[in-house]
Motif scaffolding. Structure first.
Motif, PDB file in Angstrom:
ATOM      1  N   ASN A  88       0.822  -1.210   0.000  1.00 49.29           N
ATOM      2  CA  ASN A  88       0.000   0.000   0.000  1.00 49.29           C
ATOM      3  C   ASN A  88       0.860   1.267   0.000  1.00 49.29           C
ATOM      4  O   ASN A  88       0.558   2.243  -0.695  1.00 49.29           O
ATOM      5  CB  ASN A  88      -0.939  -0.001   1.203  1.00 49.29           C
ATOM      6  N   ARG A  89       1.920   1.230   0.805  1.00 57.00           N
ATOM      7  CA  ARG A  89       2.789   2.417   0.828  1.00 57.00           C
ATOM      8  C   ARG A  89       3.504   2.584  -0.515  1.00 57.00           C
ATOM      9  O   ARG A  89       3.716   3.710  -0.986  1.00 57.00           O
ATOM     10  CB  ARG A  89       3.800   2.334   1.968  1.00 57.00           C
ATOM     11  N   GLY A  90       3.847   1.446  -1.154  1.00 57.14           N
ATOM     12  CA  GLY A  90       4.451   1.515  -2.477  1.00 57.14           C
ATOM     13  C   GLY A  90       3.533   2.190  -3.471  1.00 57.14           C
ATOM     14  O   GLY A  90       3.976   2.982  -4.322  1.00 57.14           O
ATOM     15  N   PHE A  91       2.239   1.913  -3.361  1.00 59.80           N
ATOM     16  CA  PHE A  91       1.272   2.545  -4.247  1.00 59.80           C
ATOM     17  C   PHE A  91       1.237   4.053  -4.012  1.00 59.80           C
ATOM     18  O   PHE A  91       1.131   4.848  -4.953  1.00 59.80           O
ATOM     19  CB  PHE A  91      -0.104   1.918  -4.009  1.00 59.80           C
ATOM     20  N   TYR A  92       1.350   4.431  -2.727  1.00 58.46           N
ATOM     21  CA  TYR A  92       1.410   5.862  -2.391  1.00 58.46           C
ATOM     22  C   TYR A  92       2.636   6.508  -3.033  1.00 58.46           C
ATOM     23  O   TYR A  92       2.545   7.576  -3.660  1.00 58.46           O
ATOM     24  CB  TYR A  92       1.450   6.039  -0.874  1.00 58.46           C
TER      25      TYR A  92
END
Length: 486
Positions: A366-370
């Motif tokens: 999820n943080r990678g998507f951010y």
């Protein structure tokens, strides 16, 4: 007072000598064995009325109170029995059971210790203490007590069963199965034994055998609620939603209001895409117990998928109020913040999730998507790679990494062959059932220069509901151009 006590005991002895107890006691015991606890209690009331000095009557009525879940009344009866006979092992045993049911395991173990000192040759008491040891994770002590029970009674089915469950909790599943086999040979028509063996098969991830044992259990005892719950859970693991829901329906018919069944049925309905039904089941679970964070979180995910983002956010907020240490809820709320363009709060939620659990693959994904959405591509690649390193079966991390490697506007992060490999792996992990991900595979082939395959996969993706971008990508591949994210 002393004279009254003597007269009471004298009257009791007289009634017993006249044979007045035998029929009443047998009737009370039979009612208890049939689990007719209210009638058993009434029968013991009559015994006690006629023989108020009979300690065993109070101890036996206590067992019936425990059967009804009235643990405090059970303890009160055991206390009365022990006032009449301080050496009554059965009263200590039954009081220990009541303590166990109340979750007061230390008190239960103390009473079982006294029980065994008073009656060291009774196998049942060791089996009961083993169950208490299990409640506090003392598996070796539980096994030791079962061993002693079996030395006293080599055909004690409960001892084999309980020792099997202790072995299984220790991860010694083959030893657990060996003990279950012995128990089943002794009582081949005992449904609970098959249900318990199914628990061991579950831990070995032998799902077919799990289902077979639960199925045999319900054939032997169609009213065995835990077997329907267990089999439904196995079907849920296999994503066989209809079979799972059918078993959960049966479980609820046998035990209305069971929280776990509602929670699991909600998960299955979510898997079917029946979000309104999932929300209804999760709401019922919340009504039953409004203090479980995970239930709010599950309902929040269903609201999220349904598109009711405000309701989803409210559920995530309540879940975190109830349990601020649940890293998965922080990650879910972060992703919702990100979709609502509240990017600073999204990042803060991801950071808190990873602080609570630095090994959470979902939070890295999820943080990678951010990072990708905010143009911080090096950080995005690092988080996606960390996610797949932590969980090699995380399809979302593979597909997100593939999309970045195929379409990133910064050429230093594009890698066509790696994008193809990662997109293919994502599709394999989902059994090629997520059609919208075919666009990622198409983009990966385009970046690798294989426009024939890119056009083929993009054409297949366009067979479903296709938006303007789907058609725009197809046109780009047909003209020999890879796709670039803005």
């Amino acid at each position: 007072m002393a004279w009254e006590a003597v007269r009471s005991v004298t009257g009791t002895l007289g009634w017993l000598r006249r044979g007045g107890s035998a029929g009443a006691i047998r009737r009370a015991q039979a009612l208890y064995q049939r689990r007719e606890y209210d009638r058993a209690i009434a029968a013991w009331d009559e015994v006690i009325r006629r023989a108020p000095g009979l300690a065993g009557a109070y101890a036996s009525r206590a067992a019936a109170w425990s059967g009804k879940g009235e643990h405090d009344r059970a303890i009160k009866d055991c206390n009365q029995a022990l006032q009449l006979d301080p050496y009554h092992a059965g009263a200590y045993n039954n009081r220990a059971r009541a303590w166990c049911d109340k979750g007061e395991i230390a008190c239960a173990l103390a009473d079982y210790d006294v029980t065994i000192r008073l009656a060291p040759a009774v196998a049942l008491y060791y089996v009961n203490r083993a169950a208490a040891w299990e409640r506090v994770g003392q598996h070796d002590r539980a096994i030791e007590d079962c061993n002693q029970a079996l030395r006293l009674d080599p055909r004690n089915v409960a001892a084999y069963n309980d020792r099997a469950l202790a072995w299984s909790e220790k991860g010694e599943h083959d030893q657990a199965l060996a003990d279950m086999e012995k128990a089943i040979r002794l009582k081949p028509r005992n449904a609970l034994l098959y249900s318990n063996r199914a628990v061991v098969w579950t831990k070995k991830r032998e799902t077919d055998r799990t289902i077979a044992d639960y199925s045999h259990a319900v054939r032997l005892d169609p009213a065995l609620m835990e077997a329907y719950l267990g089999r439904g859970t196995a079907y849920q693991y296999l994503c066989q939603w209809e079979q799972a829901i059918a078993d959960f329906d049966r479980a609820l018919a046998l035990m209305p209001g069971d929280l776990e069944v509602y929670w699991r049925r909600a998960a299955c309905r979510f898997g079917q895409g029946e979000y309104d039904l999932a929300i209804a089941d999760a709401s019922e679970a919340i009504r039953i117990n409004p203090r479980i964070a995970g239930t709010y979180a599950a309902r929040g995910i269903a609201y999220d998928r349904k598109g009711d983002l405000d309701a989803a956010m409210a559920d995530y907020e309540e879940a975190l109020r109830l349990d601020p240490t649940d890293f998965a809820i922080w990650s879910n709320r972060g992703f919702l913040h990100q979709r609502q363009d509240n990017l600073p709060q999204a990042l803060a939620d991801y950071e808190e999730s990873l602080r609570l659990n630095p090994e959470c693959a979902i939070s890295y994904n999820n943080r990678g998507f951010y990072w990708m959405k905010t143009g911080q591509y090096a950080r995005a690649v690092a988080d996606y790679e960390r996610a797949v390193a932590l969980d090699a079966k995380h399809p979302n991390a593979y597909k997100n990494l593939a999309w970045l490697q195929a379409t990133c506007p910064d050429g230093q992060y594009r890698d066509g062959p790696s994008a193809v490999a990662h997109a293919t792996r994502a599709m394999e992990l989902t059994d090629w059932k997520v059609d919208e991900w075919l666009e990622i595979l198409a983009a990966a082939h385009a970046e690798a220069g294989d426009f024939v395959r890119a056009i083929a996969w993009q054409t297949k993706a366009a067979e479903g509901p296709a938006g303007a971008q789907t058609q725009a990508r197809l046109a780009a591949y047909r003209s020999g151009q890879p796709w670039r994210e803005e």
